[in-house]
Design a protein around this motif. Sequence first.
Motif, PDB file in Angstrom:
ATOM      1  N   UNK A 521       0.812  -1.225   0.000  1.00 20.99           N
ATOM      2  CA  UNK A 521       0.000   0.000   0.000  1.00 20.99           C
ATOM      3  C   UNK A 521       0.843   1.272   0.000  1.00 20.99           C
ATOM      4  N   UNK A 522       2.146   1.123   0.179  1.00 23.60           N
ATOM      5  CA  UNK A 522       3.007   2.295   0.219  1.00 23.60           C
ATOM      6  C   UNK A 522       2.921   3.082   1.512  1.00 23.60           C
ATOM      7  N   UNK A 523       2.414   2.464   2.581  1.00 24.83           N
ATOM      8  CA  UNK A 523       2.302   3.129   3.876  1.00 24.83           C
ATOM      9  C   UNK A 523       3.627   2.996   4.618  1.00 24.83           C
ATOM     10  N   UNK A 524       4.369   4.080   4.772  1.00 20.15           N
ATOM     11  CA  UNK A 524       5.688   4.038   5.394  1.00 20.15           C
ATOM     12  C   UNK A 524       5.573   3.745   6.892  1.00 20.15           C
ATOM     13  N   UNK A 525       6.418   2.872   7.422  1.00 18.11           N
ATOM     14  CA  UNK A 525       6.410   2.577   8.859  1.00 18.11           C
ATOM     15  C   UNK A 525       7.171   3.664   9.633  1.00 18.11           C
ATOM     16  N   UNK A 526       6.485   4.764   9.943  1.00 17.15           N
ATOM     17  CA  UNK A 526       7.147   5.889  10.608  1.00 17.15           C
ATOM     18  C   UNK A 526       7.501   5.567  12.053  1.00 17.15           C
ATOM     19  N   UNK A 527       6.748   4.687  12.682  1.00 19.78           N
ATOM     20  CA  UNK A 527       7.068   4.193  14.019  1.00 19.78           C
ATOM     21  C   UNK A 527       6.252   2.937  14.264  1.00 19.78           C
ATOM     22  N   UNK A 528       6.630   2.197  15.294  1.00 18.63           N
ATOM     23  CA  UNK A 528       5.947   0.968  15.671  1.00 18.63           C
ATOM     24  C   UNK A 528       5.643   1.046  17.165  1.00 18.63           C
ATOM     25  N   UNK A 529       4.449   0.680  17.560  1.00 18.35           N
ATOM     26  CA  UNK A 529       4.117   0.645  18.982  1.00 18.35           C
ATOM     27  C   UNK A 529       4.440  -0.734  19.546  1.00 18.35           C
ATOM     28  N   UNK A 530       5.200  -0.741  20.636  1.00 22.86           N
ATOM     29  CA  UNK A 530       5.598  -1.987  21.290  1.00 22.86           C
ATOM     30  C   UNK A 530       5.087  -1.985  22.725  1.00 22.86           C
ATOM     31  N   UNK A 531       4.841  -3.182  23.255  1.00 22.72           N
ATOM     32  CA  UNK A 531       4.338  -3.321  24.621  1.00 22.72           C
ATOM     33  C   UNK A 531       5.199  -4.311  25.392  1.00 22.72           C
ATOM     34  N   UNK A 532       5.074  -4.276  26.701  1.00 23.18           N
ATOM     35  CA  UNK A 532       5.748  -5.280  27.514  1.00 23.18           C
ATOM     36  C   UNK A 532       4.969  -6.586  27.410  1.00 23.18           C
ATOM     37  N   UNK A 533       5.653  -7.667  27.698  1.00 21.70           N
ATOM     38  CA  UNK A 533       4.991  -8.966  27.780  1.00 21.70           C
ATOM     39  C   UNK A 533       4.625  -9.224  29.249  1.00 21.70           C
ATOM     40  N   UNK A 534       3.402  -9.556  29.477  1.00 25.40           N
ATOM     41  CA  UNK A 534       2.944  -9.781  30.844  1.00 25.40           C
ATOM     42  C   UNK A 534       3.696 -10.918  31.524  1.00 25.40           C
ATOM     43  N   UNK A 535       4.200 -11.881  30.724  1.00 28.74           N
ATOM     44  CA  UNK A 535       4.894 -13.031  31.302  1.00 28.74           C
ATOM     45  C   UNK A 535       6.398 -12.825  31.418  1.00 28.74           C
ATOM     46  N   UNK A 546       1.133  -2.757  31.602  1.00 27.57           N
ATOM     47  CA  UNK A 546       0.517  -2.252  30.376  1.00 27.57           C
ATOM     48  C   UNK A 546       1.436  -1.285  29.635  1.00 27.57           C
ATOM     49  N   UNK A 547       2.698  -1.212  30.023  1.00 27.04           N
ATOM     50  CA  UNK A 547       3.612  -0.226  29.413  1.00 27.04           C
ATOM     51  C   UNK A 547       3.719  -0.413  27.902  1.00 27.04           C
ATOM     52  N   UNK A 548       3.672   0.696  27.192  1.00 27.04           N
ATOM     53  CA  UNK A 548       3.925   0.688  25.751  1.00 27.04           C
ATOM     54  C   UNK A 548       4.976   1.728  25.426  1.00 27.04           C
ATOM     55  N   UNK A 549       5.646   1.524  24.301  1.00 27.60           N
ATOM     56  CA  UNK A 549       6.681   2.448  23.863  1.00 27.60           C
ATOM     57  C   UNK A 549       6.635   2.586  22.345  1.00 27.60           C
ATOM     58  N   UNK A 550       7.123   3.706  21.878  1.00 28.04           N
ATOM     59  CA  UNK A 550       7.247   3.938  20.451  1.00 28.04           C
ATOM     60  C   UNK A 550       8.635   3.492  19.991  1.00 28.04           C
ATOM     61  N   UNK A 551       8.676   2.619  18.996  1.00 27.00           N
ATOM     62  CA  UNK A 551       9.930   2.227  18.368  1.00 27.00           C
ATOM     63  C   UNK A 551      10.126   3.107  17.139  1.00 27.00           C
ATOM     64  N   UNK A 552      11.297   3.707  17.047  1.00 30.74           N
ATOM     65  CA  UNK A 552      11.548   4.706  16.015  1.00 30.74           C
ATOM     66  C   UNK A 552      12.547   4.191  14.986  1.00 30.74           C
ATOM     67  N   UNK A 553      12.397   4.617  13.744  1.00 25.97           N
ATOM     68  CA  UNK A 553      13.386   4.235  12.733  1.00 25.97           C
ATOM     69  C   UNK A 553      14.714   4.934  13.006  1.00 25.97           C
TER      70      UNK A 553
END
Length: 578
Positions: A521-535, A546-553
Amino acid sequence: MKNLNFLLIPTAFFSCVLLCSCGDNDSNNTSNPQLTPATPGTLKTCDEITSQYSFKNTTITGSKIIAAGDVEYSSTETYHAPEHCLVTGYMNERIGTGIAGDTRYAIGFEMRLPTNWNGRFYYQANGGLDGSVAKAVGRLLFSGGSDSAALNEGFAVISSDMGHPSPTPLFGLDPQARLDYGYNAVADLTPMAKNIIEKAYGKQPDRSYFAGCSNGGRHTMVAAARYADMYDGFLVGNPGFNLPKAAVAQMYGIQEYSKLVEFDGADILTTLQTAITPEEFSLVSKKVLEQCDVLDGTSDGMIANTYACQKAFDLERDVPTCSNGRDNTCLTAKQKQVLGNIMSGPHNSQTGEAIYADFPYDAGIGSSGWSEWEYFMALNRDPGAVGFIFSTPPTPFNGESEQSSLEYVQSFSMDNDVQRIYGTDSIYSESAIDFMTPPHPTDLSVLKSRGAKMMVFHGTSDPVFSVNDTVNWYNGLTNANAGNAETFARLFLIPGMNHCGKGPTTDKFNMIDALVDWVEKGVEPKNITAAVRADNTELPSNWSKERTRTLCPYPKFAKYNGTGSIEDAASFSCVSPE
């Protein structure tokens, strides 16, 4: 099989998980072709594939419909799967040569073809030394959960043993098995798999994806360099694309740690692990955080600004030196010297030339995944890989015990024996560097010119495959493409993550969907949302589950905005380093 009693290497011993550039002639062209989306299809045949399918040097051993339900990938991982056709078989059956004579070799595989197909093909690159056919569920790397499998999303998936049986690393004695493991199995499997897909659905896949972590990441990078005409998207995780060098670096680590202990007949591994204890690694992690945690705008137990941290932290200055014995609040001067040497990477002592990349200091150095790779894996896996697979000629040893592995490591000269990974002879015509690494790794002109895409991620606390090696590669790729590598390849660093997961990190994320959107689709991955694993048992107690973080290029990193919860990715933005 010929008598190999002098090798005496148990199957389980080595079956654990491992792990000058050319410019782009069209480097100034930032307008890459846009590939069209895949279109779905429906399974037309399955049971008949066993008797009706024909492809060069290929034997189909079974094809049958599997009802929707769970597929047990391993003793700890189960994935949901829709109704699908399971096809098993092998290619290129032969008898080994030389010292590996009388051993049967073939490229074993299985494919899982969903009844309701999304029009896509997924090559599941497995890790370690391969040697067995993992279930072809198409693990969506780090997405998390039993639903996170490419098969469950409608991909047709293949998995293989990469051309050799267990026990590994004995296959390194066979020259063709080395090449199959390095790259050739992919070359042979891919057209065969697409042909089966055509037989099953009435058309070949519209889009093809290749994904793996660790040695699977290496497989993926090699495929991107060698077979970009066969695949449209590549998802590369913690790649050991310089695996022979990294394996030597692991052995160098054992040599260094050995300087801090005395082996008196007690358990080798237990003794070795006292060189720098888990508590002492945790001390280093704590001191790194003290200097670097706030460099991303907040104190949250994570270091997003990795390379500013390398300037801010000094091992000698920031970690106390013991004056009255070891008590977990300090390191001895000799421990500091050993750790500093390991983090700097192995060098030729005569020329000063680096053998492998250095490693950054990061919060994950105090996690169990760090010490496991530094000690257990480095002692129980890498000597066999170097001796049997990566050396020319092979330098086999009796790997029956940790004592024999230690003796092999201690006898290995960083000044002289490293040349074995570059060597060839009349039997082994390609060196380990040739068959294991991507040829001209910064020349991805074929991938770029046809509109294919690559996404790479790497944990900054990887103790075996240095994130610096991957960063150096990406910087080279950028230079080879006049600063425009981001138009077809992006690198994401995962703060605190050890080798392919775990550590004090947010290691739950979905990059395959982002890759598909970019490719189709040509949608550039400007960032990715990542979360912690509960286990994840190694998460600090003060982190939200429930922590989440932005992964940056890369080279951008996630910086706190100054307001909002530090547990929420929305409170962070991707910024360029100063």
